[in-house]
Design an enzyme around this catalytic site. Structure first.
Site, short mmCIF file in Angstrom:
data_model
loop_
_atom_site.label_atom_id
_atom_site.label_comp_id
_atom_site.label_asym_id
_atom_site.label_seq_id
_atom_site.Cartn_x
_atom_site.Cartn_y
_atom_site.Cartn_z
CB ALA A 165 -0.94 0.00 1.20
CD GLU A 200 -3.95 -14.73 -2.87
OE1 GLU A 200 -3.41 -13.90 -2.09
OE2 GLU A 200 -3.73 -15.94 -2.81
CG ASN A 245 -5.79 -2.59 -7.89
OD1 ASN A 245 -5.39 -1.67 -8.60
ND2 ASN A 245 -5.37 -2.75 -6.63
CE1 TYR A 301 2.08 -6.37 -7.05
CE2 TYR A 301 -0.27 -6.59 -7.52
CZ TYR A 301 0.75 -6.26 -6.66
OH TYR A 301 0.46 -5.80 -5.39
#
Length: 168
Positions: free
Chosen positions: A89, A120, A125, A132
């Site tokens: 985050a 996950e 998102n 990623y």
């Protein structure tokens, strides 16, 4: 730049409060972590969840800070021969400035060459999924109704070897 186990990455976007420092996350960081967590996620982790992960000696928990304080964090747990990236985050005002990328690159460095990772991520998102993918993570299925707040599916992603993995 590496100094005393802390990476320093110079940042220069307009309005940026200075150098970003990466270091191990500690218990003293938890008030700031909880504040970011509550702004970042619809179903934030509890304080107890962070304490549990910080107490595991095999995990890697990282903090990103600048002159204003903590701006991001990462929590990764080790299970046998696989690293599970559980939480990344960044403070909403510092997003899209490379903080998460720097944290993940530091994770790869600390985990070592040949490390395998899974995570996950909410199927909605798209910015995280794209980040990623730039690191080489690939989709490996879905966990149906994984997120309890709205029943959203999670995309399962894997990175088979993080050797030299970096964002291009």
């Amino acid at each position: 730049m590496q100094r005393d186990g802390v990476s320093e990455i110079a940042e220069s976007p307009e309005g940026d409060p200075g150098e970003l420092r990466l270091r191990r996350l500690g218990y003293g960081d938890l008030p700031a972590v909880i504040a970011i967590e509550r702004r970042a996620f619809p179903t934030p982790w509890s304080l107890a969840m962070f304490v549990l992960e910080l107490s595991k000696p095999s995990g890697i928990c990282l903090a990103a800070e600048d002159s204003d304080g903590l701006v991001g964090y990462l929590v990764c747990a080790r299970y046998d021969d696989v690293w599970h990236l559980m939480n990344v985050a960044v403070h909403p005002e510092r997003r899209r400035r490379g903080v998460a990328t720097d944290l993940i690159e530091k994770l790869f460095e600390e985990a070592g060459p040949g490390s395998r990772f899974t995570l996950e991520v909410r199927v909605s998102n798209a910015p995280a999924i794209e980040m990623y993918r730039r690191f080489g993570f690939r989709s490996a299925g879905r966990r149906r109704r994984y997120y309890h707040d709205n029943g959203e599916d999670a995309l399962i992603m894997w990175l088979e070897a993080a050797e030299g993995a970096s964002v291009a």
